[in-house]
Design a protein around this motif. Structure first.
Motif, PDB file in Angstrom:
ATOM      1  N   SER A 129       0.807  -1.222   0.000  1.00  0.00           N
ATOM      2  CA  SER A 129       0.000   0.000   0.000  1.00  0.00           C
ATOM      3  C   SER A 129       0.841   1.275   0.000  1.00  0.00           C
ATOM      4  O   SER A 129       0.310   2.366   0.170  1.00  0.00           O
ATOM      5  N   LYS A 130       2.152   1.139  -0.214  1.00  0.00           N
ATOM      6  CA  LYS A 130       3.024   2.328  -0.262  1.00  0.00           C
ATOM      7  C   LYS A 130       2.495   3.340  -1.275  1.00  0.00           C
ATOM      8  O   LYS A 130       2.021   2.931  -2.346  1.00  0.00           O
ATOM      9  N   THR A 131       2.577   4.579  -0.950  1.00  0.00           N
ATOM     10  CA  THR A 131       2.108   5.746  -1.733  1.00  0.00           C
ATOM     11  C   THR A 131       0.583   5.887  -1.761  1.00  0.00           C
ATOM     12  O   THR A 131       0.083   6.907  -2.211  1.00  0.00           O
TER      13      THR A 131
ATOM     14  N   MET B 228       6.046 -10.280  -7.134  1.00  0.00           N
ATOM     15  CA  MET B 228       5.356  -8.994  -7.096  1.00  0.00           C
ATOM     16  C   MET B 228       4.306  -8.994  -8.222  1.00  0.00           C
ATOM     17  O   MET B 228       3.999 -10.058  -8.762  1.00  0.00           O
ATOM     18  N   SER B 229       3.769  -7.817  -8.574  1.00  0.00           N
ATOM     19  CA  SER B 229       2.656  -7.800  -9.550  1.00  0.00           C
ATOM     20  C   SER B 229       2.983  -8.547 -10.835  1.00  0.00           C
ATOM     21  O   SER B 229       2.131  -9.239 -11.385  1.00  0.00           O
ATOM     22  N   GLY B 230       4.219  -8.410 -11.321  1.00  0.00           N
ATOM     23  CA  GLY B 230       4.555  -8.973 -12.617  1.00  0.00           C
ATOM     24  C   GLY B 230       4.916 -10.452 -12.612  1.00  0.00           C
ATOM     25  O   GLY B 230       5.003 -11.063 -13.680  1.00  0.00           O
TER      26      GLY B 230
ATOM     27  N   SER C 270      -1.028   1.886 -11.211  1.00  0.00           N
ATOM     28  CA  SER C 270       0.386   2.311 -11.165  1.00  0.00           C
ATOM     29  C   SER C 270       0.574   3.454 -10.174  1.00  0.00           C
ATOM     30  O   SER C 270      -0.336   4.241  -9.945  1.00  0.00           O
ATOM     31  N   ARG C 271       1.790   3.514  -9.613  1.00  0.00           N
ATOM     32  CA  ARG C 271       2.099   4.547  -8.633  1.00  0.00           C
ATOM     33  C   ARG C 271       2.686   5.797  -9.297  1.00  0.00           C
ATOM     34  O   ARG C 271       3.375   5.703 -10.269  1.00  0.00           O
TER      35      ARG C 271
HETATM   36  C1  LIG Z   1       6.693  -1.757  -4.254  1.00  0.00           C
HETATM   37  C2  LIG Z   1       7.138  -3.085  -3.839  1.00  0.00           C
HETATM   38  C3  LIG Z   1       6.411  -4.234  -4.178  1.00  0.00           C
HETATM   39  C4  LIG Z   1       5.141  -4.210  -5.005  1.00  0.00           C
HETATM   40  O1  LIG Z   1       5.454  -3.984  -6.347  1.00  0.00           O
HETATM   41  P1  LIG Z   1       4.329  -4.068  -7.490  1.00  0.00           P
HETATM   42  O2  LIG Z   1       5.107  -4.327  -8.713  1.00  0.00           O
HETATM   43  O3  LIG Z   1       3.636  -2.748  -7.470  1.00  0.00           O
HETATM   44  O4  LIG Z   1       3.416  -5.168  -7.144  1.00  0.00           O
HETATM   45  C5  LIG Z   1       6.872  -5.462  -3.718  1.00  0.00           C
HETATM   46  N1  LIG Z   1       8.001  -5.557  -2.984  1.00  0.00           N
HETATM   47  C6  LIG Z   1       8.719  -4.477  -2.643  1.00  0.00           C
HETATM   48  C7  LIG Z   1       9.945  -4.656  -1.816  1.00  0.00           C
HETATM   49  C8  LIG Z   1       8.318  -3.211  -3.050  1.00  0.00           C
HETATM   50  O5  LIG Z   1       9.056  -2.146  -2.697  1.00  0.00           O
END
Ligand SMILES: *Cc1c(COP(=O)(O)O)cnc(C)c1O
Length: 220
Positions: free
Chosen positions: A35-37, A195-197, A219-220
């Motif tokens: 949930s960052k940002t 992560m998302s990808g 997207s952020r």
């Molecule tokens: C931002 C972040 C994610 C999430 O990335 P997304 O590609 O947006 O899913 C996962 N792990 C770390 C350490 C991050 O900083």
């Protein structure tokens, strides 16, 4: 249903499919919603759907939004997934339930001191720099075993798992396999990877935690 909630449901369905395809037990991979940002208002729809596990990469940003959200919602589990400075160890131990970015002696020592002082012990993961990238946090793969031993024996820390962020633009599979191998060698059950990808690939290779942000929030 708002777009975030729809994306969230679709990510949960993709996790379930990846678990089935990989012969993994249902529910064996936890979704950490990153949930960052994003603001408390943007997080609320997911809390309403009973999502409990969230990740933030900065101590200060997390402090600005999560204490109030934790008062309003039971059972939140907050993961620190970004680099930790030793002068923020006290705040991190007070706020986070899991700290995934333990990667050097100085941080291990600072966390051990704060855990003792506060009587609160977040679960700890060691971050491994599987791609040996200069600019990236994490312990060198070849030093991981010795570092975990030092965390345990010198600092008295319980380590629960490993975490990695594969180099951007590289096939992550080799990195996920390396992390799984290091976890096995060191008797660790938990693997935060994907992560998302690439979370489906990570689940196929044993991820117990995937960290997904943009596939849910945009997207952020
Ligand atoms: C931002 C972040 C994610 C999430 O990335 P997304 O590609 O947006 O899913 C996962 N792990 C770390 C350490 C991050 O900083």
């Amino acid at each position: 249903m708002n777009e975030t909630a729809a994306n969230y449901r679709s990510v949960l369905a993709r996790i379930a499919r990846a678990q089935a395809a990989g012969g993994r037990a249902p529910g064996s991979t936890a979704l950490i919603v990153v949930s960052k940002t994003f603001s408390a208002d943007e997080i609320e729809p997911l809390l309403a759907l009973r999502q409990k596990v969230f990740g933030e990469n900065r101590v200060q940003e997390a402090q600005a939004k999560w204490p109030q959200l934790k008062v309003r919602h039971d059972g939140i589990q907050l993961h620190l997934i970004g680099p930790l400075q030793s002068n923020k160890a006290g705040e991190a131990v007070a706020l986070f339930d899991v700290i995934e970015t333990v990667d050097r002696e100085k941080i291990a020592a600072a966390l051990a001191a704060e855990i003792k002082r506060q009587g609160r012990a977040p679960e700890l993961f060691v971050q491994v720099n599987t791609g040996n990238e200069m600019q990236k946090a994490g312990i060198d793969p070849k030093d991981t075993g010795a570092f975990i031993k030092s965390c345990r024996e010198k600092h008295g820390l319980a380590i629960g798992g490993l975490m990695c962020i594969p180099p951007a633009g590289e096939d992550p599979v080799r990195h996920f396999e390396l992390l799984a191998k290091l976890a096995k060698e060191n008797g660790l059950a938990k693997l935060s990877m994907g992560m998302s990808g690439d979370f489906e690939a990570a689940i196929g290779l044993g991820a117990t935690h995937v960290r997904v942000g943009s596939a849910i929030f945009g997207s952020r």
